[in-house]
Scaffold this motif. Structure first.
Motif, PDB file in Angstrom:
ATOM      1  N   THR A 155       0.980  -1.268   0.044  1.00  0.00           N
ATOM      2  CA  THR A 155      -0.081   0.038  -0.090  1.00  0.00           C
ATOM      3  C   THR A 155       0.884   1.223   0.153  1.00  0.00           C
ATOM      4  O   THR A 155       0.679   2.238  -0.666  1.00  0.00           O
ATOM      5  CB  THR A 155      -0.823  -0.029   1.261  1.00  0.00           C
ATOM      6  OG1 THR A 155      -1.806  -0.980   0.880  1.00  0.00           O
ATOM      7  CG2 THR A 155      -1.556   1.492   1.238  1.00  0.00           C
ATOM      8  N   VAL A 156       1.897   1.203   0.777  1.00  0.00           N
ATOM      9  CA  VAL A 156       2.776   2.506   0.821  1.00  0.00           C
ATOM     10  C   VAL A 156       3.571   2.604  -0.489  1.00  0.00           C
ATOM     11  O   VAL A 156       3.457   3.771  -1.115  1.00  0.00           O
ATOM     12  CB  VAL A 156       3.935   1.969   1.813  1.00  0.00           C
ATOM     13  CG1 VAL A 156       5.036   3.492   1.980  1.00  0.00           C
ATOM     14  CG2 VAL A 156       3.171   1.977   3.275  1.00  0.00           C
ATOM     15  N   TYR A 157       3.867   1.323  -1.349  1.00  0.00           N
ATOM     16  CA  TYR A 157       4.481   1.579  -2.494  1.00  0.00           C
ATOM     17  C   TYR A 157       3.465   2.171  -3.516  1.00  0.00           C
ATOM     18  O   TYR A 157       3.974   2.910  -4.455  1.00  0.00           O
ATOM     19  CB  TYR A 157       4.988   0.289  -3.047  1.00  0.00           C
ATOM     20  CG  TYR A 157       6.021  -0.755  -1.918  1.00  0.00           C
ATOM     21  CD1 TYR A 157       6.832   0.309  -1.222  1.00  0.00           C
ATOM     22  CD2 TYR A 157       5.917  -1.839  -1.648  1.00  0.00           C
ATOM     23  CE1 TYR A 157       7.704  -0.288  -0.098  1.00  0.00           C
ATOM     24  CE2 TYR A 157       7.009  -2.433  -0.999  1.00  0.00           C
ATOM     25  CZ  TYR A 157       7.771  -1.618  -0.162  1.00  0.00           C
ATOM     26  OH  TYR A 157       8.613  -2.273   0.609  1.00  0.00           O
ATOM     27  N   LYS A 158       2.378   1.656  -3.791  1.00  0.00           N
ATOM     28  CA  LYS A 158       1.080   1.918  -4.492  1.00  0.00           C
ATOM     29  C   LYS A 158       1.079   3.519  -4.242  1.00  0.00           C
ATOM     30  O   LYS A 158       0.787   4.228  -5.246  1.00  0.00           O
ATOM     31  CB  LYS A 158      -0.139   1.511  -4.079  1.00  0.00           C
ATOM     32  CG  LYS A 158      -0.986   1.501  -5.215  1.00  0.00           C
ATOM     33  CD  LYS A 158      -2.470   0.562  -4.973  1.00  0.00           C
ATOM     34  CE  LYS A 158      -2.013  -0.668  -5.109  1.00  0.00           C
ATOM     35  NZ  LYS A 158      -3.240  -1.576  -4.943  1.00  0.00           N
ATOM     36  N   MET A 159       0.853   4.002  -3.125  1.00  0.00           N
ATOM     37  CA  MET A 159       0.585   5.599  -2.445  1.00  0.00           C
ATOM     38  C   MET A 159       1.826   6.023  -3.271  1.00  0.00           C
ATOM     39  O   MET A 159       1.674   7.370  -3.791  1.00  0.00           O
ATOM     40  CB  MET A 159       0.532   5.594  -1.437  1.00  0.00           C
ATOM     41  CG  MET A 159      -0.706   5.256  -0.791  1.00  0.00           C
ATOM     42  SD  MET A 159      -0.879   5.251   1.187  1.00  0.00           S
ATOM     43  CE  MET A 159      -0.535   6.875   1.440  1.00  0.00           C
TER      44      MET A 159
END
Length: 446
Positions: A422-426
């Motif tokens: 999720t952090v990478y996607k954001m």
């Protein structure tokens, strides 16, 4: 029959809750409370279609669990609305993030190169996997062995391939946002066909990603892109029209039609892949949309709850996987649940999101989580509608809204949102929107 099967109590109660949620949300079909209650009601109604053939049963304890969980979510959502929404915010929000967007041709070419390169790597990884675990490989059974390897926990793509999928999804979401925003904010005299043609170069990017998603063998990426498109459309069309009732009614009509079209395409996709025959549509819809409801009842009636020294073994899969990667000796998280057979001819391993919450956190913890989800999603929803100035925040909400729509299918928030991907996607979405997407609006528009 009426007193023996709680289905006949559950469905009317959920329908009343859904109507209440729709009114309390000011007739907004995409409001989190409306979504969760409507999903529960539709899933229950579809499950009841399986009563004649499979004798689906709903115990009163499972019915009460579903009702109270939806109500707790709704109470938290209504309270959040009272705290975060006001007339000034509604008026202000109608002008934020409204406009046309563009992506330079050189960046589109870069996206095409990245997509093709990642798809080739995905093809090679899937090919190697199938020939490692499969037998008598043919063109017809290639995807069967691929799905068996990925869902049977016999094989997992490398971490780098997982990162590549995050990048592909982020590119898709960003381009879809551009297409939807441009169609909504184009000159009204232009026909829908003209609007689509003018944005075809952006729409082609998500279409190029479909083969890579196909090789993952699942259907969730397709569903997530579909939900993203609907949610983004609903937010932007209401913003443009000042959140008027007419725009909300139009949203309801378009979304209803879109879901019907999606179901038809889903069934046709299954026919093409020989997953089921032309005589199976109703059975398939019951299996995917409604079967988790009686399965939850069956689980509560038959399962013996034992104390587990590891908290969140059924829900915190991302955290456990990361800790194991760092060298901690922890058990593997439970991603795929066991199959159970509530009828001799029917078995499945989906139990709604509540099964995992009950097993990991008990009844009190389940309702606490539902309240937290109600607050989080309603806060985020009101923020992107009324307060968010960066348009990529709307993209983020569309990315992470699927757990609401899949709440009566399986748990998706703690398993797939609370993790490092999720952090990478954001981060990827921010970089794409910051450096590649250009907003085309007059300087005096916020």
């Amino acid at each position: 029959m009426f007193y023996e099967n709680a289905f006949y109590v559950l469905l009317p109660v959920l329908m009343v809750i859904t109507a209440f949620a729709y009114v309390m949300s000011e007739y907004d079909i995409m409001h989190p409370f409306t979504v969760v209650s409507a999903v529960a009601a539709v899933s229950t109604a579809v499950a009841m279609l399986g009563i004649p053939e499979w004798n689906f049963y709903m115990g009163i304890d499972a019915a009460l669990l579903i009702i109270t969980s939806v109500l707790v979510f709704g109470i938290a959502s209504i309270w959040t609305d009272a705290v975060t929404k006001n007339q000034a915010a509604v008026k202000n929000g109608s002008s934020l993030c409204i406009g046309r967007y563009s992506i330079a041709h050189k960046y589109l070419a870069l996206f095409v190169f990245v997509i093709l390169a990642f798809t080739c790597l995905q093809v090679k990884a899937t090919y190697d996997m199938v020939h490692e675990i499969g037998k008598n490989i043919t063109y017809e059974n290639f995807m069967f062995w691929a799905r068996r390897g990925l869902t049977g926990d016999k094989f997992k793509y490398t971490r780098w391939l997982s990162y590549e999928m995050v990048i592909l999804l982020s590119i898709c979401y960003s381009c879809l946002f551009v297409v939807i925003s441009n169609i909504i904010n184009s000159v009204e005299e232009n026909s829908l066909k003209e609007k689509l043609v003018s944005n075809l170069k952006y729409l082609a990017i998500p279409l190029l990603c479909l083969p890579a998603f196909f090789l993952e063998t699942g259907r969730e990426n397709y569903f997530n892109l579909f939900l993203f498109s609907l949610v983004t459309f609903a937010i932007l069309i209401q913003k443009k029209n000042g959140f008027s009732l007419q725009s909300k009614y139009a949203t309801l009509r378009i979304i209803s039609i879109s879901f019907v079209i999606f179901i038809i395409i889903f069934l046709l996709f299954g026919f093409v892949r020989h997953r089921f025959t032309i005589t199976d549509p109703l059975r398939i819809l019951i299996s995917y949309i409604g079967s988790s409801i009686p399965e939850l009842s069956y689980f509560l009636d038959t399962h013996v709850f034992l104390e587990n020294q590891y908290t969140g073994g059924n829900t915190l899969s991302g955290i456990y996987s990361n800790l194991n990667t760092l060298g901690f000796a922890l058990p593997k998280p439970i991603v795929f649940l066991e199959f159970s057979y509530i009828h001799q001819s029917y078995g499945t391993n989906i139990y709604t999101m509540l099964r995992r919450y009950i097993e990991d956190y008990g009844y009190v913890g389940t309702h606490l989580i539902m309240a937290i989800l109600g607050i989080l999603y309603t806060s985020f929803y009101n923020y992107v509608r009324f307060y968010a100035k960066p348009f990529w925040h709307i993209i983020l909400y569309g990315c992470f809204v699927s757990p609401l729509f899949l709440s009566m299918y399986d748990e998706r928030f703690l398993m797939f949102i609370i993790n490092t991907s999720t952090v990478y996607k954001m981060a990827v979405i921010y970089l794409i929107c910051r450096f590649f997407v250009q907003r085309e609006v007059p300087a005096d528009v916020p």
